[in-house]
Enzyme design. Sequence first.
Site, PDB file in Angstrom:
ATOM      1  CB  SER A   1      34.614 -13.380  16.312  1.00 27.31           C
ATOM      2  OG  SER A   1      34.403 -12.711  17.520  1.00 27.31           O
ATOM      3  CB  CYS A   2      34.027 -18.273  15.267  1.00 25.53           C
ATOM      4  SG  CYS A   2      33.312 -19.446  14.114  1.00 25.53           S
ATOM      5  N   PRO A   3      35.057 -17.267  12.207  1.00 27.79           N
ATOM      6  CG  PRO A   3      34.937 -17.964   9.940  1.00 27.79           C
ATOM      7  CD  PRO A   3      34.469 -16.868  10.900  1.00 27.79           C
TER       8      PRO A   3
END
Lengths: 169, 82
Positions: free
Chosen positions: B16-18
């Site tokens: 997932s981000c980042p």
Amino acid sequence: MADRKKMALIASKGTLDWAYPPFILASTAAALDMEVKIFFTFYGLTLLKKKITAKVAPQTNPAMPMKLPFGPEFVQGLNIPLPNVLMGNIPGFETAATILMKETFKKKGVATVEELRSICIESGVELISCQMTMDVFGFSTNDFIEGITVGGAATFLDFAAGADIQLFI
Amino acid sequence: MNEIQVDQVLDCRGLSCPLPVIKTFKVINELRGGEILKIMTTDPGSINDFNAWSRQTGNPIVQQSEDPSIGEFLFFVQKKVN
């Protein structure tokens, strides 16, 4: 790289939920080739401790979705509403909520706060601890990870004055 | 679609981000100007994120695609020539 963009952050909170935003933004900005400095003040100072012990307190976050990270999908999708009067009085509730949040983040492929902090350090983000609040709360640099800068409001503002992005978190 | 000569592959599926953007920056820094990095992701936010990253760093995305059946995104990023 003469004109790298700059980002200045203030990290003022020390709970697990609020530990993420400064480290996520800082590590991402570094990956966007920006120069980043974070000024840690008040409860944010605890994010500089060698071991981050941040917890999340659901009773002070009324909008926080309370979901289980395990079990059948329909159970995971349920929002379990618990009244504050209960949450605040069940012993160990904060610890349980903290474990659940960490587990949910892990399952969603999100890095831990410690990992994000390491990425920040590796990518050259400058971590500044606020001298005044260190004195007030009785922290010394020995309590913190290595490589941090100690400074005051003027140190932060000197950088923030020339920064493209300034955020208070 | 022309066949793209890929110099390195980065698998960011499940992240997932980042993290995808951070890992991409790390790997692209090790490449030489003009070389191509292929990145696989599953984070639906990565379409906007990689284009934003490309704009900010100046490393162009030469091709991107999406396979909705498996929820995967593909990016071919070229290291900019300094």
